[in-house]
Scaffold this motif. Structure first.
Motif, PDB file in Angstrom:
ATOM      1  N   ALA B  37     -18.513 -21.977   9.634  1.00  0.00           N
ATOM      2  CA  ALA B  37     -18.783 -23.316   9.776  1.00  0.00           C
ATOM      3  C   ALA B  37     -19.403 -24.341   8.826  1.00  0.00           C
ATOM      4  O   ALA B  37     -18.863 -25.554   8.882  1.00  0.00           O
ATOM      5  N   MET B  38     -19.738 -23.806   7.700  1.00  0.00           N
ATOM      6  CA  MET B  38     -19.941 -24.766   6.495  1.00  0.00           C
ATOM      7  C   MET B  38     -18.885 -25.051   5.719  1.00  0.00           C
ATOM      8  O   MET B  38     -18.629 -25.998   5.284  1.00  0.00           O
ATOM      9  N   ALA B  39     -17.935 -24.293   5.895  1.00  0.00           N
ATOM     10  CA  ALA B  39     -16.754 -24.572   5.051  1.00  0.00           C
ATOM     11  C   ALA B  39     -15.668 -25.410   5.697  1.00  0.00           C
ATOM     12  O   ALA B  39     -14.898 -25.951   5.115  1.00  0.00           O
ATOM     13  N   ALA B  40     -15.795 -25.412   7.109  1.00  0.00           N
ATOM     14  CA  ALA B  40     -14.996 -26.110   8.066  1.00  0.00           C
ATOM     15  C   ALA B  40     -13.314 -25.791   7.510  1.00  0.00           C
ATOM     16  O   ALA B  40     -12.703 -26.781   7.262  1.00  0.00           O
ATOM     17  N   GLY B  41     -13.147 -24.783   7.151  1.00  0.00           N
ATOM     18  CA  GLY B  41     -11.623 -24.391   6.961  1.00  0.00           C
ATOM     19  C   GLY B  41     -11.341 -24.572   5.435  1.00  0.00           C
ATOM     20  O   GLY B  41     -10.066 -24.362   5.044  1.00  0.00           O
ATOM     21  N   THR B 275     -25.253 -30.045  15.702  1.00  0.00           N
ATOM     22  CA  THR B 275     -25.812 -31.122  16.447  1.00  0.00           C
ATOM     23  C   THR B 275     -24.750 -31.139  17.622  1.00  0.00           C
ATOM     24  O   THR B 275     -25.236 -31.334  18.754  1.00  0.00           O
ATOM     25  N   ALA B 276     -23.404 -30.987  17.225  1.00  0.00           N
ATOM     26  CA  ALA B 276     -22.750 -31.252  18.425  1.00  0.00           C
ATOM     27  C   ALA B 276     -22.781 -30.221  19.597  1.00  0.00           C
ATOM     28  O   ALA B 276     -22.662 -30.443  20.628  1.00  0.00           O
ATOM     29  N   ARG B 277     -23.468 -28.970  18.982  1.00  0.00           N
ATOM     30  CA  ARG B 277     -23.837 -27.991  20.220  1.00  0.00           C
ATOM     31  C   ARG B 277     -25.213 -28.043  20.745  1.00  0.00           C
ATOM     32  O   ARG B 277     -25.509 -27.073  21.366  1.00  0.00           O
ATOM     33  N   ALA B 303     -28.622 -18.611  13.923  1.00  0.00           N
ATOM     34  CA  ALA B 303     -27.631 -19.559  13.655  1.00  0.00           C
ATOM     35  C   ALA B 303     -25.983 -19.288  13.819  1.00  0.00           C
ATOM     36  O   ALA B 303     -25.254 -19.991  14.210  1.00  0.00           O
ATOM     37  N   SER B 304     -25.794 -18.024  13.561  1.00  0.00           N
ATOM     38  CA  SER B 304     -24.410 -17.588  13.777  1.00  0.00           C
ATOM     39  C   SER B 304     -24.024 -17.601  15.088  1.00  0.00           C
ATOM     40  O   SER B 304     -22.964 -17.938  15.698  1.00  0.00           O
ATOM     41  N   LEU B 305     -25.054 -17.065  15.820  1.00  0.00           N
ATOM     42  CA  LEU B 305     -24.619 -17.019  17.338  1.00  0.00           C
ATOM     43  C   LEU B 305     -24.397 -18.425  18.016  1.00  0.00           C
ATOM     44  O   LEU B 305     -23.719 -18.617  18.912  1.00  0.00           O
ATOM     45  N   ALA B 306     -25.414 -19.214  17.374  1.00  0.00           N
ATOM     46  CA  ALA B 306     -25.585 -20.418  18.028  1.00  0.00           C
ATOM     47  C   ALA B 306     -24.101 -21.282  17.842  1.00  0.00           C
ATOM     48  O   ALA B 306     -23.723 -22.219  18.680  1.00  0.00           O
ATOM     49  N   LEU B 307     -23.400 -20.934  16.678  1.00  0.00           N
ATOM     50  CA  LEU B 307     -22.181 -21.237  16.547  1.00  0.00           C
ATOM     51  C   LEU B 307     -21.166 -20.887  17.545  1.00  0.00           C
ATOM     52  O   LEU B 307     -19.720 -21.222  17.474  1.00  0.00           O
ATOM     53  N   ARG B 308     -21.446 -19.737  18.093  1.00  0.00           N
ATOM     54  CA  ARG B 308     -20.098 -18.977  18.881  1.00  0.00           C
ATOM     55  C   ARG B 308     -20.671 -18.999  20.333  1.00  0.00           C
ATOM     56  O   ARG B 308     -19.750 -19.204  21.063  1.00  0.00           O
ATOM     57  N   ALA B 309     -21.873 -18.730  20.814  1.00  0.00           N
ATOM     58  CA  ALA B 309     -22.028 -18.683  21.978  1.00  0.00           C
ATOM     59  C   ALA B 309     -22.601 -19.849  22.915  1.00  0.00           C
ATOM     60  O   ALA B 309     -22.997 -20.801  21.990  1.00  0.00           O
ATOM     61  N   ASP B 310     -22.295 -20.050  24.003  1.00  0.00           N
ATOM     62  CA  ASP B 310     -22.713 -21.219  24.857  1.00  0.00           C
ATOM     63  C   ASP B 310     -23.867 -21.237  25.085  1.00  0.00           C
ATOM     64  O   ASP B 310     -24.776 -22.258  25.080  1.00  0.00           O
ATOM     65  N   ARG B 311     -24.733 -20.078  25.462  1.00  0.00           N
ATOM     66  CA  ARG B 311     -26.088 -20.188  25.857  1.00  0.00           C
ATOM     67  C   ARG B 311     -26.835 -19.347  24.754  1.00  0.00           C
ATOM     68  O   ARG B 311     -26.707 -18.315  24.394  1.00  0.00           O
ATOM     69  N   VAL B 312     -27.698 -20.085  24.056  1.00  0.00           N
ATOM     70  CA  VAL B 312     -28.466 -19.210  23.164  1.00  0.00           C
ATOM     71  C   VAL B 312     -30.009 -19.399  23.335  1.00  0.00           C
ATOM     72  O   VAL B 312     -30.580 -20.667  23.526  1.00  0.00           O
ATOM     73  N   VAL B 313     -30.703 -18.038  23.211  1.00  0.00           N
ATOM     74  CA  VAL B 313     -32.102 -18.294  23.498  1.00  0.00           C
ATOM     75  C   VAL B 313     -33.072 -18.434  22.436  1.00  0.00           C
ATOM     76  O   VAL B 313     -32.523 -17.434  21.568  1.00  0.00           O
ATOM     77  N   GLY B 314     -33.804 -19.289  22.168  1.00  0.00           N
ATOM     78  CA  GLY B 314     -34.975 -19.238  21.091  1.00  0.00           C
ATOM     79  C   GLY B 314     -35.917 -18.299  21.158  1.00  0.00           C
ATOM     80  O   GLY B 314     -36.373 -18.075  22.362  1.00  0.00           O
TER      81      GLY B 314
END
Lengths: 532, 510
Positions: B37-41, B275-277, B303-314
């Protein structure tokens, strides 16, 4: 390398005794094996049993690695084919024949390399010379191997029928003409001598007429540029003669200087464009399977390990192997000079399931792998580790070894384990083999016992062959079809392992703390290490 | 001139080896997802982010130095990205110039060096312009210093001087050479020429059958030309050397600037995605390591899960004063996720980044270690427990006071009784050496033995199971329980028959 069909069509040969395949006793099986396959190296059992390591080691460095891998990944299909391959393997156990086959295949490899390089050559003269050289190697290969096959004792249907074919081919008109022409063109070109003189951008090429050695003058000329201790910036040029455009231009001029020799070469090239006999090429490709496997096991045999030709029966009620071992592991240990521990197993009467317990790092996993590997290797028609073996044919091998946790799988490791086991057990039949290695470690002892019992109950109900490695001792005495085997220790030295897995009741011994001590991570050791 | 965006008074050493056990962290904490995500490709950004993320800072002041720059960057992302673009473009331009001259001839070296300087200077002017336009917008020490230095060092007079030298150096270029070739293609009789006409004029005259055939090398045949240039132009070696060194100096400034800015650009990339998520981010508070451990968070997410999963519990956790945190409870209950979120947050905090939480405060440790359950050792030589303990032993080689270590289902490769005993011995020794421990376990015996000690410095978290058998993924403070839920799963998936019973299933994502 994909299967390479030789260029264009074969020259007609007059006699053509029957030879179909070194791998398949009948054409129908051969056709069946030619079907495209999914990538077998991705299959679970292949990875879990380290079959992929074996295949990789046997095939990877080889010509025809794809074919070899395909044959090693897939069951031969029927007992007849397994025996057909056993016969060929047995013939090739003859050291002199094995060496001769190796030389033949190396020559054929050179021929193929030569021919493959032709397309990259832009100079016609280079191409034609290289082609002639390929044909010369080919003729040598055919002559030498025919002689060797005739001189050595062979008994297999596969090699006998090929010998018949090859002998007829050698005496055919087509081959005789090829051999004579090749020798003539080689002799012609050996007579050609020419010289090149280059001045400025200008290059002169002429017949060699006895001028003296020029190199001394060249060296003298070089000297004048070596003034002072300057850094040497010269670029290294490709040496002459080579594939440079300059070399190509020179070759073309040489051809003009020797028109008779080169026009003869050109018509030779046209006439013999397809000198490789397709049957011989196919034989050579198939031969690679045998050579590769025998090469792989040769150092192991030298180290005293035994291989045998197992009796393979579909749905056998009795299976056994003596002095057997994990082939992938042995291939790593032997070059490192380490000892390979052999084991044996036998299932007879009602016995269908081996439950393996005992101290960790005692060879339980290796034993389980060995059982699976042996069955797989036997199904391909290869000799298998052991001094004697009777093994069962099977439809599929299901394995379950622990996986790493994967973040994408939010359902958790245990559920993942259970779903994978469920899939395997649903797909398994009484003809299947199941190998399970310490599942349920991520749950409690009571859960592990509960689930282990459930798995075994299903396995027993299916009446299939199974090896089940577990730390839950209770599972080893569940049913008359279950045989208990256990890894053993050296009495008085729990940290040393014998790697022997023997038939005996589960005894509840585990030696985890001894392993901790060996790794210097007991409380006291860590305290010392972290405060020093 | 220095970039100095990662340390106030030092370069970041991008050439340094990654800290020991980095491979474990990358694997265990799923750092690849974060780094992707940081690299954005962008492979380069991936590398920069990995190096900065893994080289944890240990001084809270150093952390705040970066946090300030990152805050500025988030406020003015386009300026940071523009500077990064300029630095990247400078190096690309330079490489293009170099690409024409692959030989080691002094003429080529000089020509390439001049070409490089010409393009690099264009980019230096761009940087100066950015500094002129935007310097006033920033408050962080790092960015203000950088931009003021650009304005000071790269004034107009300096650019004039540079241009003059480059014109002089270009004048040396353009000499042509010819040579004869011998049978082995090495050159003899090198001749330096001022013109390019070397074509033999007698060619094509002969009509009769010949005993000699000839051809000429094309004047644009680079291979031939290169061999000659170096000899006739040895005199320019020193000039070429000095010029090339200058070009190297300028380009290493851009290299450093690009790499150090790259970290902040990577952070911006990550920030955009989070932010988008709709994921919360905040700058954590770095507390010094002290006798009283600090770790408290509100709505902390992986953070890694937040970038992949739809629902993340804090998770909301108050572990202040706790040296040992033991996490037990339901399988699939979010234990590993929490453990990863804590490890990731610690790494992100210690490299000066924001974290995925609405608040977080934590002691700064010397190094983070992980010891997670692994797949069967592919090398086969050692069994699983031995492999685990070998890894533990390797970690112990680098462990010391003020470290943090995360265990995930460790020492479970043997039975529960023995696994628990090993766990107890290891954890006790670590705690006594001023090391803080997070431990996810299903081994009741292990967890319970610490519970029975009733130490105030141990916190027990549990992944709860709700009455209907569903997991919530949100941990609660609770003592370990003597059972797990394998039987539930077995029944829910319908045993070996695969018949799914009616009823809700927990959230799944495949």
């Amino acid at each position: 390398m994909r299967d390479q069909t030789p260029p264009v069509l074969a020259e007609p040969t007059q006699a053509n005794p029957e030879f179909t395949s070194l791998l398949w006793p009948t054409l129908t099986t051969s056709v069946r094996a030619g079907e495209p396959q999914d990538d077998p190296s991705a299959e679970v059992f292949v990875r879990d049993l380290n079959v992929s390591q074996i295949v990789e080691a046997v095939a990877s460095e080889r010509e025809e690695s794809d074919l070899i891998a395909r044959l090693l990944y897939h069951q031969a299909g029927d007992v007849q084919t397994v025996e057909y391959r056993h016969e060929v393997f047995r013939d090739l156990e003859d050291a002199a024949l094995f060496e001769a086959a190796g030389q033949f295949s190396e020559r054929m490899r050179q021929v193929r390399l030569h021919l493959a390089q032709l397309t990259k050559m832009s100079s016609r003269q280079q191409r034609e010379g290289w082609f002639l050289d390929a044909a010369a190697i080919y003729c040598d290969a055919v002559r030498a191997f025919t002689k060797d096959l005739t001189a050595r004792p062979i008994a297999s249907t596969g090699l006998l029928s090929f010998r018949g074919y090859l002998t007829a081919y050698l005496n055919s008109d087509g081959f005789t003409v090829l051999a004579t022409d090749t020798a003539s063109r080689k002799a012609d070109l050996a007579q050609v001598m020419y010289q090149v003189r280059i001045r400025g951008p200008r290059v002169d090429v002429s017949r060699y007429e006895g001028e003296p050695d020029y190199s001394a003058e060249i060296e003298k000329t070089f000297e004048r540029f070596q003034q002072g201790a300057a850094k040497d910036y010269r670029v290294q040029y490709r040496t002459w003669p080579g594939m440079t455009h300059v070399g190509a231009q020179i070759a073309e001029l040489v051809a003009r200087l020797f028109p008779a020799e080169f026009s003869a070469l050109a018509s030779y090239h046209r006439q013999h464009a397809a000198f490789c006999d397709p049957v011989i090429s196919q034989f050579n490709r198939e031969l690679q399977f045998y050579l590769a496997y025998l090469d792989y096991i040769r150092p192991l045999r030298s180290a005293g390990l035994r291989f045998c030709y197992p009796e393979v029966t579909p749905a056998a009620r009795e299976v056994f192997a003596r002095d057997t071992f994990d082939l992938a592991l042995a291939a790593k240990l032997v070059p490192a000079g380490q000892t390979v521990v052999t084991n044996e197993f036998r299932l007879a009467g009602p016995e269908r399931v081996i439950v393996v317990t005992g101290p960790n790092q005692g060879g339980k996993t290796t034993f389980a792998r060995t059982f699976g590997q042996l069955h797989h290797l036997a199904s391909t028609g290869c000799p298998v580790p052991g001094s004697a073996a009777r093994l069962s044919g099977y439809d599929q091998i299901f394995t379950h070894f622990e996986r790493e946790e994967d973040i994408a799988n939010l359902t958790g490791k245990l559920e993942d384990d259970l779903i994978r086991i469920q899939k395997a057990l649903l797909a398994a039949t009484p003809q299947s083999i199941v190998i399970m290695n310490e599942i349920f470690t991520s749950t409690t002892l009571s859960d592990a016992r509960f689930l282990g019992e459930k798995v075994l109950a299903k396995v027993i109900e299916l009446d299939l062959l199974c090896v089940y490695v577990t730390f839950v001792d209770e599972l080893a005495s569940q049913d008359p079809s279950v045989v208990s085997m256990a890894s053993t220790i050296v009495p008085g030295n729990p940290a040393e392992r014998t790697y022997k897995v023997v038939r005996k009741p589960a005894d509840g011994l585990a030696y985890a703390l001894a392993i901790a001590d060996k790794n210097r991570v007991t409380y006291k050791q860590l305290k010392d290490r972290l405060t020093s | 001139m220095k970039a100095h965006l990662l340390f106030a008074e030092a370069d970041f050493n991008f050439g340094a080896d990654l800290p020991p056990h980095s491979a474990d962290l990358i694997q265990d904490l799923e750092l690849r997802t974060l780094l992707d995500a940081m690299a954005a490709g962008d492979e380069f950004l991936f590398d920069v982010s990995a190096r900065v993320l893994l080289a944890s800072l240990t001084d809270p002041d150093d952390i705040r130095f970066r946090q300030d720059i990152l805050a500025d960057s988030i406020a003015e992302p386009q300026v940071i990205r523009e500077m990064y673009r300029v630095a990247t473009a400078a190096l690309q331009d330079k490489r293009k110039v170099w690409g024409f001259f692959s030989s080691q001839q002094p003429t080529s070296v000089l020509s390439a060096a001049v070409g490089q300087l010409e393009v690099l200077i264009v980019r230096l002017r761009e940087l100066r312009q950015i500094a002129d336009e935007h310097a006033a917008k920033f408050a962080s020490e790092g960015l203000t210093t950088l931009l003021h230095t650009l304005q000071l060092e790269l004034d107009d007079e300096y650019f004039e001087t540079l241009s003059h030298h480059l014109r002089q150096l270009r004048f040396r270029n353009g000499e042509l050479l010819s040579a004869q070739l011998d049978r082995d293609n090495s050159g003899i009789n090198y001749v330096l020429r001022s013109g390019s006409s070397r074509r033999g004029w007698k060619e094509r005259v002969g009509i009769e059958p010949r005993s000699v055939y000839s051809f000429s090398i094309h004047p644009r045949d680079e291979a031939g030309a290169h061999a000659l240039q170096d000899i006739s132009n040895r005199g320019i070696n020193l000039v070429a050397n000095a010029t090339a060194q200058s070009a190297d100096h300028v380009s290493s400034y851009f290299t450093m600037l690009r790499a150090e800015l790259g970290f902040y650009v990577s952070c911006l990339n990550l920030h955009d995605q989070l932010t988008a998520r709709d994921q919360p981010t905040t700058f954590p508070y770095p507390a010094p390591w002290g006798s009283q451990p600090e770790f408290s968070c509100t709505d902390l997410r992986d953070a890694s899960l937040a970038l992949r999963a739809d629902r993340v519990v804090g998770n909301d956790v108050d572990a202040d004063g706790k040296k040992l945190v033991i996490i037990t409870g339901a399988n699939s209950g979010g234990k590993s996720t929490f453990l990863r979120s804590a490890g990731l947050a610690q790494l992100m905090l210690q490299c000066g980044m924001f974290v995925t939480a609405s608040a977080l405060r934590a002691s700064v440790c010397r190094q983070v270690f992980t010891h997670f359950i692994r797949e069967e050792d592919a090398e086969m030589i050692s069994g699983r427990l031995d492999e685990e303990l070998k890894r533990m032993s390797a970690i112990a080689d680098d462990l010391g006071p003020q470290c943090l270590i995360l265990f995930n289902e460790s020492f479970a490769a043997t039975n529960e009784r023995e696994g628990s005993e090993i766990g107890r011995q290891v954890v006790s020794a670590l705690l006594e050496a001023d090391i803080r421990v997070y431990f996810v376990t299903h081994q009741f015996d292990f967890a319970d033995s610490f519970h029975r000690q009733q130490l105030g410095s141990t916190l027990f978290l549990r992944a709860p199971r709700q009455a209907d058998g569903q997991r919530t993924f949100k941990l609660v403070v609770a003592e370990p329980l003597p059972t797990s839920y394998g039987r539930d799963i077995y029944e829910r998936i319908g045993g070996w028959l695969g018949e799914q019973p009616a009823g809700p299933t927990p959230p799944q994502r495949r």
